[in-house]
Design an enzyme around this catalytic site. Structure first.
Site, PDB file in Angstrom:
ATOM      1  N   LYS A 204      39.430  33.226  38.386  1.00 29.64           N
ATOM      2  CA  LYS A 204      39.154  32.444  37.181  1.00 29.64           C
ATOM      3  C   LYS A 204      38.223  31.316  37.546  1.00 29.64           C
ATOM      4  CE  LYS A 204      43.673  33.376  35.248  1.00 29.64           C
ATOM      5  NZ  LYS A 204      44.868  32.846  34.576  1.00 29.64           N
ATOM      6  N   VAL A 205      37.106  31.227  36.816  1.00 27.45           N
ATOM      7  CA  VAL A 205      36.194  30.102  37.002  1.00 27.45           C
ATOM      8  C   VAL A 205      35.884  29.501  35.643  1.00 27.45           C
ATOM      9  CG1 VAL A 205      35.153  30.948  39.153  1.00 27.45           C
ATOM     10  CG2 VAL A 205      34.196  31.643  36.960  1.00 27.45           C
TER      11      VAL A 205
END
Lengths: 307, 307, 307, 307, 307
Positions: A204-205
């Protein structure tokens, strides 16, 4: 099992069947099941920002059961939360939705130049609560980052040997970066690469901005003419940065905002080949019908049934 | 087993029967047994403030047996103390009252900007002494908080697997907070949330003041019109902050004060839906008959038999 | 077994028979055996102050066998020393006198504002050398104190489970205290309380002065009119501070001084209800006949046969 | 077994037969075997000062086999070196000479006010390489000393339980001492005492100078008229400081110097009752025939056959 | 097995057959198999410098499979990479090329005066991925160096006992050195020595410059007339510094540069008796045909078939 899910699983050739089974559970669950896209509900903001700032605008969300129920009704692929929130509902909703134990957390009762997180859950907790995996935040750019990489290494080794998946929240932050740099395209791509190299199954970014933080990177982006003007271009670049698209990368939006702003990002993620979203505050800080309506549109975009 | 206790136990769906049994032992013991309310006697002030400052005004309290006896006579639900105090009476009073081993402690021979505690007891100590659980203090707002969260995580994992309960004293303090902020309503609610997320079965926080410490919180309390004027309103809010009332939250008063001041707080806790009190200095720093009389009134308020 | 020793053992209701046996060995050994009083010879000054400063005034004391022999001839209850000194004589004097392994030590080749000690022995060393227990120094008032409390917690847990006793040297020192405060009556009482709460069977503190270090304590000593003028009054107060006399508290004198000064303190300890003395430099820094004569008088005072 | 070796072994009454066997192997090996004197070849200077500074003046010494061969030809009692050097020859020279694994090391690519060493070998390495024991450097006077004492405590416990001997290089250094103080007579004696208390079987200290470093020591050396003018007097004092001569204390000389300077120190060590020498740079930084000639004279002095 | 490989294996007399087997696998693989020369492809730059800076100039290199394939086609002896990159291809290319798991890594999102690395892989990871060994970076000259030496000691012990080889990247860097000093000849030789003493089977150092960093070294290089003018002379000296040529030392070039610059260094390494090269950015930052052509020439030089 759809061809797309078989293909995605084939990227994880070093994992045991237990881990592949749990990865398949996430990818095959909910309204996006089988499409290769995923929307995950994370609720760790009570710890991160405090309960009133997180839940007072939608008081039913104080109740840990609310989020299990919401993730199920919205058709999310998985629900991620800290130990206490999962313990408070894992029996009632056992088997209803894939769970991810967020094993490190951070509060905001103290300002720090270089943030860190506390280990608040264990792999053994994830197993006893029936989770499919563990979630872990790293802060590239913080002076504590090397220690955080070591922690997730140990968690990852234990999780994988027990058939769990590893989800890394790779959120650059700290004295090594400007505020703007935290979401800069070079930094987001780098964050995705680090998480992939650390062995994450799902990464997740933040949704990347066109800003380029590092001078050495600026030269390369210019010389190689990497397209980063449109949101979808930046998404495509970040996905490329995570093993050329061979890791599941999903994007988070941040603070609650308007439906349209959320949906514009979703469209860019979808067009850019992103694998989906993590939607927290934009879900539980709306009244339930509004939130369900927003997620319905999100799901439609990701499944190709809406623009 | 009363319906109320069954209901409370139902909130802890991830705990094993051993832990539920010990939680039930606390809730079913003493004068408030079965009501879902609890008054716990804690005596760690000899360590925290020194023996003379703690016991000289009531010298029999120097004797560790005094507190066991007092808790029994007053009809408390449990007695909590450090290793030495429990070791000195656990055999003589075996089976007479649920015991909680306070596994970390702090002294005041040195001033610190950011307080910390030393681990002074183990889960194995709690087991060999016949305790129902372990008690642990965290200091949100201190630079040592993340390490403290990690310590209670490890203690909690071990305690729960051995059928013990986990009680967290969540006392915000340190360079992240003003003195007034330590009992601010936003901070108390946040402290309760953190303890709940860390997996506590019973949470102890300070009686909250109407002060709001954090700017980001002030906006939310104003925008959402959260009622915090009356003490009972603040209690209700803190209980809501701990999983919408699905965790046992009890309140501590602090330094010894007048009977009436103590009782006013008790009334507010009762009206606000709090689960009870932890009463230390206001118990053992009075002569025994006075203290028993005060606790008798407290018990009556909590059982609905007094105002 | 005398009634007095039976009574003392009854205070330690949480210990296993192995630990009680070793405590009884100390209390029943030597000239004071069975009286409930104890004189222990400690020789860690070679480590603490260096060999020449410790032994040059009585050169036979360079030899580790000297101290075993002296403790036996003087009729001490036990002999305490670091690993090297015990290893050098434990076989030759096996079974002749109870031994206490001093498991942490400190040298004076470096000045520190906040002193600490190194762990220099293990519980397994104490067992293989036939010791009755382990000895441990804590420095309340030092910034290292919390870590020291954690170390003795772990040592105590292991020692007690193996049937050994725990002796804590509780010597306040460090940046939290003035030099005068190290022996202040409030601080000595507090030091005794901390050692007791940490689970010590035998507690060693300095002979207290009438100085009161902490402002918060001054108010209480005045308000409660705690008598601290005479040495015996101060001793009585410190003993009270250690669980109202239900823990064995012995006192150390410090640097070598005149016989009369030593004996005056011994008389005060005896009158005040103290359990005895730890006599190091005043023993081995005198020529052997002088030292034996001094200890003979000490023993007589403690056994009630001299003034 | 000579009477002298039997006598020396009798000083180590707490060691198991395995450790005594390995101590006997050292004392009975080489030209001084059976005399109670020992010369040990240590070669860790490649790590400590770099390879060119250590070996360029005698290039065959770059080869790890050179030192095994040299120690054998010179008739040394043992050869001590870091992991890499021992691994590179232990098979070829298995059984030819007692080996000591130097388990901590330090380089000089960085200046430090307070030196420390890294753990570079384990007890298990010493066992698999056929060593008789482990060697460990401590730096009394450095802010890292307490941690170093704790490390050797753990190594010593493990080594002794596996029948290995413990050799401590006790080299005072760091911000607690002046440069001159590092070899001061009081400091050398103190260093020997600390190593002995830490449980060393063989202690290596620097050849002491007449300088007295600590004020508190100066008074005692004057008052007790401790003779420290002649080198042999200082040696005698240091040996006394190590349990009155009941521990094997050997001396190191330091940087390469003239034959005569080396031999003068050897004569003083021999006359003062020292147990021998550790000769490194003065051995391998000479051409082999010169070095063998020098060591031949050293051996003759220690065996009483030369002056 | 060629005589040369037999000879090289004979230098590692303390290793078990498992480790020798894996060392032989590296030395016998690829186009240089059996010659005693080795070229290894390392790809950790995605972690070290970020993905765009590493791969944007040759986008297929974003894909982890690219590097396995390239190393195989180029005929390299082994391929080294972090956990994520190896996990992403180890199944597809199982048995095709010896793999080295790079178990520590570092990113460049934060500037540090004294660099450190995070442990990102374990020996157990290397085993489950079918690797022949582990790779580890140390930074002599950094304040973190002692801790890094301790980490590789522990990894080395575990790796060797499981039959794996240990490869050390010895890259001097940090506040103890000038920028120029990082590749100075004295520092490179020292770096090779440290890696050898730490027990490395294969040592990687930078190509040395004629600069001499340390004053104490300058005197020795002058006095002993060590030849360091030609690149091949410096290579010969560094090889000598690693146990007189009895350890496999290979050299890295650094940033991508022209073919001719690369080849000039290769020729110097070959002439100076170096064992080969580690070629990363000069391989994967060229288009594949160009890179294969460059490595073809490199291989020919090392096998004696080109100049």
């Amino acid at each position: 099992m759809t061809e797309r899910i078989k293909e995605i699983l084939s990227w994880y050739g070093s994992d045991n069947p237990g881990t592949l089974t749990n990865l398949a559970r996430v990818l095959n669950h909910g309204r996006l099941g089988g499409t290769g896209k995923a929307v995950i509900l994370p609720v760790d903001q009570g710890f991160e920002h405090g309960p009133a700032r997180s839940f007072a605008m939608n008081p039913p969300a104080y109740d840990p059961r609310y989020h299990f129920q919401f993730a199920i009704e919205a058709g999310c692929n998985a629900y991620a939360a800290p130990l206490g929130f999962l313990e408070a509902g894992a029996r009632d909703f056992a088997g209803d939705i894939p769970l991810i134990l967020k094993v490190n957390n951070h509060d905001s009762l103290m300002d720090e130049k270089d943030p860190d997180q506390a280990l608040t859950g264990a792999v053994s907790d994830a197993l006893r609560l029936g989770c499919v995996g563990v979630g872990f935040t790293i802060y590239p750019g913080s002076s504590h980052r090397l220690e955080m990489y070591q922690q997730i290494r140990a968690y990852g080794e234990e999780a994988k040997s027990h058939g769990l998946i590893v989800v890394i929240w790779s959120y650059p932050r700290g004295s090594g970066l400007s505020k703007e740099g935290e979401t800069g395209i070079d930094v987001c791509g780098y964050a995705a690469q680090i998480a992939a190299q650390l062995g994450a199954h799902i990464i997740k970014v933040k949704f990347p901005s066109p800003h380029i933080e590092q001078d050495a990177a600026k030269k390369v982006y210019a010389a190689e003419k990497i397209p980063i003007t449109a949101g979808s271009e930046r998404i495509r670049h970040v996905v490329q940065c995570a093993f050329n698209g061979r890791r599941v990368v999903i994007f988070s939006g941040g603070a609650a905002t308007t439906d349209e702003a959320v949906l514009n990002e979703i469209r860019a993620i979808h067009e850019g080949g992103g694998f989906g979203s993590i939607i927290g505050r934009n879900a539980f800080q709306r009244k339930k019908p509004d939130a369900l309506r927003l997620l319905d549109t999100v799901m439609k975009i990701y499944s190709g049934g809406a623009r």
